[in-house]
Design an enzyme around this catalytic site. Structure first.
Site, PDB file in Angstrom:
ATOM      1  N   ASP A 238      -3.015   4.779  14.078  1.00 43.93           N
ATOM      2  CA  ASP A 238      -1.708   3.903  13.220  1.00 43.93           C
ATOM      3  C   ASP A 238      -1.718   4.672  11.897  1.00 43.93           C
ATOM      4  OD1 ASP A 238       0.015   1.630  13.064  1.00 43.93           O
ATOM      5  OD2 ASP A 238      -1.390   1.099  11.506  1.00 43.93           O
TER       6      ASP A 238
ATOM      7  N   ASP B  94     -22.276   1.757  10.169  1.00 43.11           N
ATOM      8  CA  ASP B  94     -21.886   1.341   8.748  1.00 43.11           C
ATOM      9  C   ASP B  94     -23.220   1.574   7.785  1.00 43.11           C
ATOM     10  OD1 ASP B  94     -20.830   0.127   6.290  1.00 43.11           O
ATOM     11  OD2 ASP B  94     -19.445  -1.066   7.302  1.00 43.11           O
TER      12      ASP B  94
ATOM     13  N   GLU C  44       0.979  10.261   4.461  1.00 41.33           N
ATOM     14  CA  GLU C  44       2.213   9.395   4.941  1.00 41.33           C
ATOM     15  C   GLU C  44       3.262   9.322   3.739  1.00 41.33           C
ATOM     16  OE1 GLU C  44       0.669   5.359   6.131  1.00 41.33           O
ATOM     17  OE2 GLU C  44      -0.680   6.271   7.399  1.00 41.33           O
TER      18      GLU C  44
ATOM     19  N   HIS D 159       1.721   2.761  10.937  1.00 40.95           N
ATOM     20  CA  HIS D 159       0.755   2.056  10.026  1.00 40.95           C
ATOM     21  C   HIS D 159       1.319   0.586  10.145  1.00 40.95           C
ATOM     22  CE1 HIS D 159      -1.573   2.600   6.252  1.00 40.95           C
ATOM     23  NE2 HIS D 159      -1.998   1.567   6.900  1.00 40.95           N
TER      24      HIS D 159
ATOM     25  N   GLY E 138      -1.876  -4.009  10.844  1.00 39.14           N
ATOM     26  CA  GLY E 138      -2.138  -5.203   9.987  1.00 39.14           C
ATOM     27  C   GLY E 138      -0.816  -6.096   9.718  1.00 39.14           C
TER      28      GLY E 138
ATOM     29  N   THR F  82      -2.268  -6.152   0.316  1.00 39.00           N
ATOM     30  CA  THR F  82      -2.994  -5.405   1.135  1.00 39.00           C
ATOM     31  C   THR F  82      -4.517  -5.555   1.312  1.00 39.00           C
ATOM     32  OG1 THR F  82      -2.957  -3.202   2.509  1.00 39.00           O
ATOM     33  CG2 THR F  82      -2.713  -3.045   0.025  1.00 39.00           C
TER      34      THR F  82
ATOM     35  N   SER G 282      -7.537   2.752  10.486  1.00 38.18           N
ATOM     36  CA  SER G 282      -8.080   2.607   9.009  1.00 38.18           C
ATOM     37  C   SER G 282      -7.225   3.112   8.106  1.00 38.18           C
ATOM     38  CB  SER G 282      -9.654   2.982   8.975  1.00 38.18           C
ATOM     39  OG  SER G 282      -9.848   4.084   9.511  1.00 38.18           O
ATOM     40  N   ARG G 283      -7.558   4.770   7.713  1.00 37.79           N
ATOM     41  CA  ARG G 283      -6.995   5.631   7.232  1.00 37.79           C
ATOM     42  C   ARG G 283      -6.969   6.856   7.592  1.00 37.79           C
ATOM     43  NH1 ARG G 283      -5.015   1.564   5.044  1.00 37.79           N
ATOM     44  NH2 ARG G 283      -4.831   0.808   2.959  1.00 37.79           N
TER      45      ARG G 283
ATOM     46  N   GLN H  68     -14.281  -6.752   6.963  1.00 38.05           N
ATOM     47  CA  GLN H  68     -13.762  -7.936   7.620  1.00 38.05           C
ATOM     48  C   GLN H  68     -13.055  -7.466   9.090  1.00 38.05           C
ATOM     49  OE1 GLN H  68     -12.122 -11.153   5.126  1.00 38.05           O
ATOM     50  NE2 GLN H  68     -12.759  -9.561   3.262  1.00 38.05           N
ATOM     51  N   VAL H  69     -12.171  -6.352   8.984  1.00 35.09           N
ATOM     52  CA  VAL H  69     -11.594  -5.926  10.278  1.00 35.09           C
ATOM     53  C   VAL H  69     -12.546  -5.474  11.479  1.00 35.09           C
ATOM     54  CG1 VAL H  69     -10.053  -4.324  11.167  1.00 35.09           C
ATOM     55  CG2 VAL H  69      -9.788  -5.264   8.940  1.00 35.09           C
TER      56      VAL H  69
ATOM     57  N   SER I 260       0.794  -1.104  -0.044  1.00 34.90           N
ATOM     58  CA  SER I 260      -0.174   0.111  -0.014  1.00 34.90           C
ATOM     59  C   SER I 260       0.766   1.213   0.099  1.00 34.90           C
ATOM     60  CB  SER I 260      -0.897   0.078   1.182  1.00 34.90           C
ATOM     61  OG  SER I 260      -0.249  -0.104   2.444  1.00 34.90           O
TER      62      SER I 260
END
Length: 350
Positions: free
Chosen positions: A226, A144, A231, A248, A251, A66, A204-205, A124-125, A45
């Site tokens: 994270d 969500d 970045e 980051h 994962g 990723t 996440s982001r 999924q996370v 990523s």
């Protein structure tokens, strides 16, 4: 078929045996020269996939090892008839472990006020995090709306419901798609309504949380992250502001890295009608005794304060971010350390 692959990905030889030929790149600036006569670009990523990178090449497939795909320019790839392969779900367990490690640290510091948790994003996370918190009898608000439109069995809470939570776990994909964009979802108006002492854990982001709004909020909200805007050129003010800040790596367990390569390999073999190979797996770690509490067990495997302090004390923040991320390669999934009885005893661990 010729593959150009990121040298940091594990298990490439077993995942891509003949008829594949794998060439490695170690830095992004090596790619333009090495990409000639390659069919597949296998990346992480950290690499921006767009026309600037690929316009002079004739590759057939971009494969990203990723879950996240916001580093990929989908319209460009579609315009060039380049297929896209991702590894969604590869690191869900690893990210859930990271969240639990953050909670372990925060709870040990007596910073968690209650057991009402909000989860933003139930992919999924987020689902993995939900399963653990639910098994540990937390009260949960699940946000969500896009999932609710696809799955009639799922009911999303509202943003207003999240304001009553003691902590929020952010696991949404970053996008700007109406009517429920995640970009700047957690903005000034939302942040100022959170109750004092609320904790946000962002794995996440960076763009989902408005960093400028967070910086102007004061210290009433605890921020653990994270991920960051821009970045690796992250804002030193966010690092100073954060209770926990890591490079980051949520994962980045060994199992997640091997799983990412295996998922991409399976998809590519399936695309080409080839049988799956035998995949390499990381060596299992030693077992841990469960005679301690869940906090100490989690922190004995991974304690986010160590990388937090490294970032906070770094002279060159961008360089430290990249170095710490590259060197984060010894963490196993929590479940590899325990038997099933231990997991039943401490459901947050897996």
């Amino acid at each position: 078929m010729n593959i150009l692959a990121d040298a940091l990905l594990p298990g490439l030889d077993s995942a891509f045996p003949p008829p594949f030929t794998v060439t490695l790149y170690h830095k992004a600036d090596e790619i333009p020269e090495l990409l000639h006569h390659k069919d597949v670009l296998l990346c992480r990523s950290t690499l921006k996939i767009n026309g600037d990178l690929l316009k002079h090449h004739q590759i057939k497939v971009v494969a990203t090892a990723t879950s996240g795909t916001d580093h990929i320019d989908f319209p460009f790839l579609e315009s060039q008839n380049i297929s896209i392969i991702d590894a969604k779900g590869c690191n869900a367990t690893s990210v859930a472990d990271y969240v639990v490690a953050c909670l372990a640290y925060l709870d040990k510091q007596q910073l968690i006020q209650g057991k009402t948790a909000g989860i933003i994003g139930l992919g999924q996370v987020g689902t993995k995090v939900y399963e653990r918190l639910n098994a540990a009898e937390f009260q949960l608000c699940l946000y969500d709306p896009p999932k609710a439109t696809r799955d009639t069995s799922f009911q999303s809470c509202s943003l207003e419901d999240l304001l009553e939570c003691d902590f929020l776990c952010v696991h949404a994909e970053l996008h700007s798609n109406a009517p429920y964009p995640s970009l700047n979802l957690i903005n000034r108006d939302f942040l100022k309504e959170l109750k004092p002492g609320c904790i946000i854990i962002n794995a996440s982001r960076g763009g989902i949380i408005n960093e400028e709004a967070l910086l102007h909020l004061g210290s009433a909200i605890l921020y653990c992250t994270d991920v960051y805007n821009n970045e690796p050129h992250i804002d030193n003010r966010i690092v100073s502001r954060a209770t926990l800040c890591t490079p980051h790596i949520a994962g980045h367990s060994l199992e997640a890295k091997f799983a990412a390569v295996a998922i991409v390999s399976r998809k590519l073999h399936q695309m080409l009608g080839l049988p799956y190979p035998q995949f390499a797996t990381p060596e299992k770690p030693y077992r841990l005794n469960d005679d301690s509490n869940w906090r100490e067990l989690a922190l004995s495997i991974y304690n986010p304060i160590h990388e937090t302090l490294e970032l906070k004390h770094a002279g060159n923040l961008s360089s430290a971010f990249l170095t710490l991320r590259k060197n984060h390669h010894h963490r196993h999934d929590f479940t590899t350390y325990f038997d099933s009885d231990s997991i039943k005893k401490y459901p947050l661990l897996g």
